[in-house]
Design a protein around this motif. Structure first.
Motif, PDB file in Angstrom:
ATOM      1  N   GLY A 100      -4.218  -5.621 -13.378  1.00 40.48           N
ATOM      2  CA  GLY A 100      -3.273  -6.572 -12.809  1.00 40.48           C
ATOM      3  C   GLY A 100      -2.860  -6.260 -11.385  1.00 40.48           C
ATOM      4  N   GLU A 101      -3.284  -5.131 -10.865  1.00 38.86           N
ATOM      5  CA  GLU A 101      -2.886  -4.712  -9.517  1.00 38.86           C
ATOM      6  C   GLU A 101      -4.031  -4.947  -8.531  1.00 38.86           C
ATOM      7  OE1 GLU A 101       0.048  -3.647  -8.635  1.00 38.86           O
ATOM      8  OE2 GLU A 101       0.926  -3.500 -10.639  1.00 38.86           O
ATOM      9  N   ARG A 102      -3.710  -5.462  -7.364  1.00 43.09           N
ATOM     10  CA  ARG A 102      -4.759  -5.645  -6.358  1.00 43.09           C
ATOM     11  C   ARG A 102      -5.053  -4.291  -5.706  1.00 43.09           C
ATOM     12  NH1 ARG A 102      -0.135  -7.860  -4.369  1.00 43.09           N
ATOM     13  NH2 ARG A 102       0.562  -7.307  -2.251  1.00 43.09           N
ATOM     14  N   PRO A 103      -6.306  -4.041  -5.360  1.00 42.94           N
ATOM     15  CA  PRO A 103      -6.678  -2.749  -4.767  1.00 42.94           C
ATOM     16  C   PRO A 103      -6.032  -2.549  -3.405  1.00 42.94           C
ATOM     17  CG  PRO A 103      -8.515  -4.283  -4.668  1.00 42.94           C
ATOM     18  CD  PRO A 103      -7.471  -4.936  -5.508  1.00 42.94           C
ATOM     19  N   THR A 104      -5.816  -1.288  -3.062  1.00 43.72           N
ATOM     20  CA  THR A 104      -5.135  -0.950  -1.796  1.00 43.72           C
ATOM     21  C   THR A 104      -6.098  -0.690  -0.657  1.00 43.72           C
ATOM     22  OG1 THR A 104      -5.184   1.425  -2.248  1.00 43.72           O
ATOM     23  CG2 THR A 104      -3.281   0.161  -3.094  1.00 43.72           C
ATOM     24  N   GLY A 105      -7.334  -0.298  -0.971  1.00 43.70           N
ATOM     25  CA  GLY A 105      -8.266   0.135   0.068  1.00 43.70           C
ATOM     26  C   GLY A 105      -8.192   1.632   0.308  1.00 43.70           C
ATOM     27  N   GLY A 106      -7.336   2.313  -0.431  1.00 45.18           N
ATOM     28  CA  GLY A 106      -7.250   3.767  -0.340  1.00 45.18           C
ATOM     29  C   GLY A 106      -7.807   4.411  -1.592  1.00 45.18           C
ATOM     30  N   TYR A 107      -8.398   5.590  -1.440  1.00 39.71           N
ATOM     31  CA  TYR A 107      -8.937   6.317  -2.585  1.00 39.71           C
ATOM     32  C   TYR A 107      -7.980   7.446  -2.968  1.00 39.71           C
ATOM     33  CZ  TYR A 107     -13.460   3.982  -2.058  1.00 39.71           C
ATOM     34  OH  TYR A 107     -14.461   3.043  -2.002  1.00 39.71           O
TER      35      TYR A 107
ATOM     36  N   HIS B 291      -5.930  20.046  -6.101  1.00 34.01           N
ATOM     37  CA  HIS B 291      -5.758  19.353  -4.822  1.00 34.01           C
ATOM     38  C   HIS B 291      -5.565  17.879  -5.119  1.00 34.01           C
ATOM     39  CE1 HIS B 291      -7.418  18.482  -0.499  1.00 34.01           C
ATOM     40  NE2 HIS B 291      -6.228  17.972  -0.707  1.00 34.01           N
ATOM     41  N   VAL B 292      -4.383  17.362  -4.810  1.00 26.12           N
ATOM     42  CA  VAL B 292      -4.038  15.955  -5.016  1.00 26.12           C
ATOM     43  C   VAL B 292      -4.171  15.232  -3.680  1.00 26.12           C
ATOM     44  CG1 VAL B 292      -2.221  14.343  -5.677  1.00 26.12           C
ATOM     45  CG2 VAL B 292      -2.440  16.548  -6.875  1.00 26.12           C
ATOM     46  N   MET B 293      -4.966  14.167  -3.645  1.00 24.94           N
ATOM     47  CA  MET B 293      -5.223  13.492  -2.374  1.00 24.94           C
ATOM     48  C   MET B 293      -5.237  11.975  -2.540  1.00 24.94           C
ATOM     49  SD  MET B 293      -8.701  13.296  -0.104  1.00 24.94           S
ATOM     50  CE  MET B 293      -8.924  15.045   0.158  1.00 24.94           C
ATOM     51  N   SER B 294      -4.713  11.291  -1.512  1.00 18.79           N
ATOM     52  CA  SER B 294      -5.020   9.874  -1.319  1.00 18.79           C
ATOM     53  C   SER B 294      -5.379   9.696   0.146  1.00 18.79           C
ATOM     54  CB  SER B 294      -3.856   8.969  -1.726  1.00 18.79           C
ATOM     55  OG  SER B 294      -2.742   9.139  -0.884  1.00 18.79           O
ATOM     56  N   HIS B 295      -6.288   8.764   0.420  1.00 21.32           N
ATOM     57  CA  HIS B 295      -6.840   8.643   1.773  1.00 21.32           C
ATOM     58  C   HIS B 295      -7.344   7.221   1.988  1.00 21.32           C
ATOM     59  CE1 HIS B 295      -9.279   9.359   5.315  1.00 21.32           C
ATOM     60  NE2 HIS B 295      -9.046  10.661   5.303  1.00 21.32           N
TER      61      HIS B 295
ATOM     62  N   VAL C 222       0.836  -1.204   0.000  1.00 20.52           N
ATOM     63  CA  VAL C 222       0.000   0.000   0.000  1.00 20.52           C
ATOM     64  C   VAL C 222       0.874   1.259   0.000  1.00 20.52           C
ATOM     65  CG1 VAL C 222      -1.677   1.342   1.326  1.00 20.52           C
ATOM     66  CG2 VAL C 222      -1.963  -1.139   1.099  1.00 20.52           C
ATOM     67  N   CYS C 223       1.940   1.243   0.787  1.00 19.98           N
ATOM     68  CA  CYS C 223       2.847   2.393   0.834  1.00 19.98           C
ATOM     69  C   CYS C 223       3.505   2.632  -0.516  1.00 19.98           C
ATOM     70  CB  CYS C 223       3.909   2.182   1.909  1.00 19.98           C
ATOM     71  SG  CYS C 223       3.273   2.229   3.590  1.00 19.98           S
ATOM     72  N   ARG C 224       3.945   1.564  -1.157  1.00 18.03           N
ATOM     73  CA  ARG C 224       4.572   1.717  -2.478  1.00 18.03           C
ATOM     74  C   ARG C 224       3.562   2.215  -3.501  1.00 18.03           C
ATOM     75  NH1 ARG C 224       6.865  -3.205  -0.835  1.00 18.03           N
ATOM     76  NH2 ARG C 224       5.444  -4.380  -2.189  1.00 18.03           N
ATOM     77  N   ALA C 225       2.320   1.725  -3.405  1.00 16.46           N
ATOM     78  CA  ALA C 225       1.277   2.171  -4.331  1.00 16.46           C
ATOM     79  C   ALA C 225       1.006   3.656  -4.149  1.00 16.46           C
ATOM     80  CB  ALA C 225       0.003   1.358  -4.114  1.00 16.46           C
ATOM     81  N   ASN C 226       1.002   4.119  -2.900  1.00 18.65           N
ATOM     82  CA  ASN C 226       0.831   5.546  -2.642  1.00 18.65           C
ATOM     83  C   ASN C 226       1.955   6.345  -3.264  1.00 18.65           C
ATOM     84  OD1 ASN C 226      -1.268   6.998  -1.055  1.00 18.65           O
ATOM     85  ND2 ASN C 226      -1.065   5.234   0.283  1.00 18.65           N
ATOM     86  N   ARG C 227       3.174   5.830  -3.138  1.00 15.31           N
ATOM     87  CA  ARG C 227       4.329   6.522  -3.702  1.00 15.31           C
ATOM     88  C   ARG C 227       4.232   6.596  -5.222  1.00 15.31           C
ATOM     89  NH1 ARG C 227       7.405   9.936  -0.789  1.00 15.31           N
ATOM     90  NH2 ARG C 227       9.334  10.345  -1.909  1.00 15.31           N
TER      91      ARG C 227
END
Length: 275
Positions: free
Chosen positions: A261-268, A195-199, A61-66
Motif C-alpha cells: 500500500g505504500e509508494r516506493p521512495t527511490g531509496g534503498y 550496519h544499518v543503512m538507507s541511501h 521520503v523523509c518520514r519513510a526514512n524515519r
C-alpha cells in the motif's frame, strides 16, 4: 541589528566560530524542516521549497526514512544489539534512536555523531544528561577520530556488538574513499555487529521513480550538502561483503517486509551483519 551591549553581534560571531553556515542550506536542517521541526534557517526552508518543487514526495521520503530507522532499531534490539553508533544523526526529532532503544531496553547505549553545529547543539539540549546517551561533534569520514572521541569511546563497548547506523546520510558524502572508510568502522567493531543503512538512488526499473529521485538530487544543488546518487551495486559495496538480513537491499518502505500500500521512495535500505 544589535542591542546597546552588542549582544546579537556576539551571538553571530559565536555562531560563525562554531562553524554554522548561514549562507548555504544544510541537509540536517533541511531534513528537520521537512519533518516539521524548528531547528532550521530561512536558507534551509528556501532550499526545501526548491526540493519540494522538484519532487513533492520529499517530505514523504523523509518520514519513510524515519519509520525505517524505528523498525531497524527495533530489529537490532530484538536480536540482542543494544549499542548504537548513529553517524550523521542530524537534528533530534520525535522517535529518536535513544527514545526507541531506552523504552525497550533501559541499559541501551546510544552515541550520536554529527558535524553540523546546529544539529549537535540541539541534540545536547534534547539529551539533557540522559544516562546512556552521548552527543559528539565529529566528521564521520574520520573513523579513528570518531571512535576515539570521549562521547563514543567512553560510552560504547566495541568488544560487544554495536549497530552502526548510517540512515539517509551517505548520499551526502561524495568521498570516493567511502567504502574503505566504512570498512574501517566495521574492522573496529565486534563480530555480531550490524550496519544499518538507507541511501538514495536513481537505479530503478521504473523510469518515473528514477526521475523523481534525480529531481531530489537537483533540488539539493547549491546547498552545503549536495546529493550523490549511487547505483544499487555501489550501495551494496558500501555494506562490504557481509551477509544482508532478509529481505536484502530493498526500497525503504519494503524493509523488513513488502508494503504493497505504500509508494516506493527511490531509496534503498538494508542491514548487514558483521562476521
Amino acid at each position: 541589528m544589535t542591542d546597546a551591549s552588542g549582544g546579537s553581534w556576539r551571538e553571530a560571531e559565536q555562531a560563525l566560530e562554531a562553524g554554522i553556515d548561514f549562507e548555504r542550506a544544510n541537509a540536517a536542517r533541511i531534513y528537520d524542516y521537512l519533518l516539521g521541526g524548528a531547528c532550521n534557517f530561512a536558507v534551509d526552508r528556501e532550499q526545501a521549497s526548491r526540493i519540494l518543487a522538484q519532487n513533492p514526495d520529499m517530505a514523504y521520503v523523509c518520514r519513510a526514512n524515519r519509520d525505517f530507522l524505528r523498525r531497524a532499531v527495533e530489529w537490532c534490539l530484538a536480536h540482542g544489539i543494544t549499542q548504537f553508533l548513529d553517524l550523521g544523526s542530524g537534528v533530534p526529532t520525535a522517535g529518536n534512536v535513544h527514545e526507541i532503544a531506552l523504552a525497550q531496553h533501559p541499559d541501551a547505549r546510544v552515541a550520536y555523531v554529527d558535524f553540523e553545529p546546529v544539529a549537535v547543539a540541539h541534540a545536547h539540549e534534547v539529551i539533557g544528561g540522559t544516562e546512556g546517551v552521548s552527543v559528539t561533534r565529529a566528521d564521520m569520514r574520520d573513523p579513528e577520530g570518531v571512535l576515539a572521541a570521549p562521547g563514543v569511546r567512553d560510552l560504547l563497548d566495541v568488544g560487544r556488538p554495536v549497530a552502526l547506523l548510517t540512515v539517509a546520510v551517505l548520499h551526502f558524502v561524495p568521498d570516493a574513499e567511502l567504502p574503505s572508510i566504512l570498512a574501517r568502522y566495521r574492522a573496529a567493531l565486534a563480530p555480531g555487529s550490524a550496519h544499518v543503512m538507507s541511501h538514495g538512488s536513481a537505479d530503478h526499473d521504473d523510469p518515473e521513480l528514477a526521475a523523481r529521485t534525480r529531481a531530489i538530487q537537483d533540488g539539493y544543488r547549491g546547498s552545503a550538502t549536495e546529493v550523490v546518487l549511487r547505483s544499487r551495486p555501489a550501495i551494496r559495496e558500501l555494506l562490504g561483503g557481509n551477509e544482508l538480513v532478509d529481505p536484502g537491499l530493498v526500497d525503504i518502505v519494503d524493509w523488513p517486509a513488502p508494503a504493497p500500500g505504500e509508494r516506493p521512495t527511490g531509496g534503498y535500505a538494508a542491514i548487514a551483519l558483521f562476521d
